[in-house]
Motif scaffolding. Structure first.
Motif, PDB file in Angstrom:
ATOM      1  N   CYS A  97       0.849  -1.196   0.000  1.00  0.00           N
ATOM      2  CA  CYS A  97       0.000   0.000   0.000  1.00  0.00           C
ATOM      3  C   CYS A  97       0.881   1.241   0.000  1.00  0.00           C
ATOM      4  CB  CYS A  97      -0.918   0.013   1.223  1.00  0.00           C
ATOM      5  SG  CYS A  97      -2.058  -1.381   1.310  1.00  0.00           S
ATOM      6  N   ASP A  98       0.908   1.948  -1.124  1.00  0.00           N
ATOM      7  CA  ASP A  98       1.816   3.084  -1.284  1.00  0.00           C
ATOM      8  C   ASP A  98       1.060   4.395  -1.100  1.00  0.00           C
ATOM      9  OD1 ASP A  98       3.973   4.670  -1.806  1.00  0.00           O
ATOM     10  OD2 ASP A  98       4.197   4.115  -3.907  1.00  0.00           O
ATOM     11  N   GLU A  99       1.247   5.014   0.064  1.00  0.00           N
ATOM     12  CA  GLU A  99       0.676   6.337   0.364  1.00  0.00           C
ATOM     13  C   GLU A  99      -0.843   6.349   0.174  1.00  0.00           C
ATOM     14  OE1 GLU A  99       2.419   8.534   1.745  1.00  0.00           O
ATOM     15  OE2 GLU A  99       4.436   8.695   0.898  1.00  0.00           O
ATOM     16  N   ILE A 100      -1.542   5.406   0.810  1.00  0.00           N
ATOM     17  CA  ILE A 100      -2.992   5.327   0.595  1.00  0.00           C
ATOM     18  C   ILE A 100      -3.757   6.438   1.305  1.00  0.00           C
ATOM     19  CG2 ILE A 100      -3.026   2.865   0.100  1.00  0.00           C
ATOM     20  CD1 ILE A 100      -3.892   2.342   2.959  1.00  0.00           C
ATOM     21  N   VAL A 113       2.979  -1.058   4.319  1.00  0.00           N
ATOM     22  CA  VAL A 113       2.275   0.210   4.179  1.00  0.00           C
ATOM     23  C   VAL A 113       3.288   1.340   4.164  1.00  0.00           C
ATOM     24  CG1 VAL A 113       0.571   1.753   5.217  1.00  0.00           C
ATOM     25  CG2 VAL A 113       0.243  -0.722   5.366  1.00  0.00           C
ATOM     26  N   VAL A 114       3.320   2.102   3.079  1.00  0.00           N
ATOM     27  CA  VAL A 114       4.152   3.303   3.007  1.00  0.00           C
ATOM     28  C   VAL A 114       3.328   4.482   3.504  1.00  0.00           C
ATOM     29  CG1 VAL A 114       5.101   4.987   1.383  1.00  0.00           C
ATOM     30  CG2 VAL A 114       5.741   2.587   1.198  1.00  0.00           C
ATOM     31  N   GLU A 115       3.868   5.213   4.475  1.00  0.00           N
ATOM     32  CA  GLU A 115       3.141   6.321   5.085  1.00  0.00           C
ATOM     33  C   GLU A 115       4.076   7.483   5.405  1.00  0.00           C
ATOM     34  OE1 GLU A 115       0.571   7.889   5.946  1.00  0.00           O
ATOM     35  OE2 GLU A 115      -1.007   6.465   5.419  1.00  0.00           O
ATOM     36  N   GLN A 116       3.626   8.697   5.105  1.00  0.00           N
ATOM     37  CA  GLN A 116       4.318   9.882   5.622  1.00  0.00           C
ATOM     38  C   GLN A 116       3.792  10.260   6.996  1.00  0.00           C
ATOM     39  OE1 GLN A 116       5.338  13.284   3.119  1.00  0.00           O
ATOM     40  NE2 GLN A 116       4.563  12.172   1.342  1.00  0.00           N
TER      41      GLN A 116
END
Length: 235
Positions: free
Chosen positions: A158-161, A189-192
């Motif tokens: 999941c890229d920047e969902i 999960v990619v998250e900022q």
């Protein structure tokens, strides 16, 4: 043995090197979060795992097999699906048609089909005949997640969902994560959003300038350590 791993993974865009010797592990039934500022290499890491970027054969392993040089369609057929940054829906297709695209190349059987995706995101059943891009940003993100789930993956990337979505919408989308795990998928999960990453992840990797600068569980990582790994320690 980890379900999915990267081993001394490097990646380039032409002469520009985006990843430098990245090592991560994802265990079966686990959610890991990859955090970091813009340009940290998070999306490049996801693209490398998914086969969008081709790397050395032994740099990525899945379920005991080396897959670093496999193509994206082959990796999806093995059981690794990606929800890309920006959703990437087909504007000429309806919600339901966009979801059905996710069945291309999948193995027979599995938990996820139109009925179970509609149970996960009921609003999509109501809008199933609407053009996929005629929905709100949050609803489009649900379609993108549902499309990936339709391949019945063992690993969901999941890229920047949460990017560009209101906090209430982000909460609604992340409520789906436990149900996705219960159905048998492990997640990267990619998250900022550090707070959101800490809430959803069993373990966290922080990246900066193409390198892993910190890893651990949310319970063991201090706010100061995360800040230094995310932005760089003050001189």
């Amino acid at each position: 043995m980890a379900l999915l791993s990267t081993h001394d993974l490097t990646a380039h865009y032409g002469d520009f090197q985006a990843l430098f010797g990245v090592d991560i592990d994802l265990n079966d039934g686990e959610t890991i979060a990859i955090i970091g500022a813009n340009g940290a290499g998070k999306t490049t890491l996801m693209r490398s795992i998914a086969g969008v970027l081709i790397n050395g054969r032994d740099t990525v392993s899945f379920n005991g097999d080396a897959i670093g040089n496999a193509t994206a369609d082959a990796i999806m057929a093995m059981g690794v699906a990606m929800v890309p940054e920006g959703r990437r829906l087909f504007p000429s297709l309806s919600v339901e048609e966009n979801l059905l695209i996710g069945t291309y190349g999948r193995k027979n059987g599995g938990h996820w089909n139109l009925d179970t995706v509609y149970d996960l995101f009921p609003i999509l059943k109501e809008r199933r005949n609407n053009p996929g891009t005629a929905l709100s940003g949050g609803q489009q993100q649900m379609v993108a997640i549902g499309r990936a789930l339709m391949s019945n993956p063992r690993v969901l990337l999941c890229d920047e969902i949460s990017l560009g979505l209101a906090p209430v919408v982000i909460r609604d989308i992340y409520k789906a994560v436990p149900k996705i795990k219960e159905a048998g998928a492990s997640l990267i999960v990619v998250e900022q959003d550090i707070g959101q990453a800490m809430q959803v992840a069993d373990r966290v990797y922080c990246m900066m300038e193409g390198r892993v600068t910190l890893s651990g569980t949310p319970a063991t990582l201090s706010r100061d350590a995360i800040h230094d790994a995310y932005f760089g320690a003050a001189a």
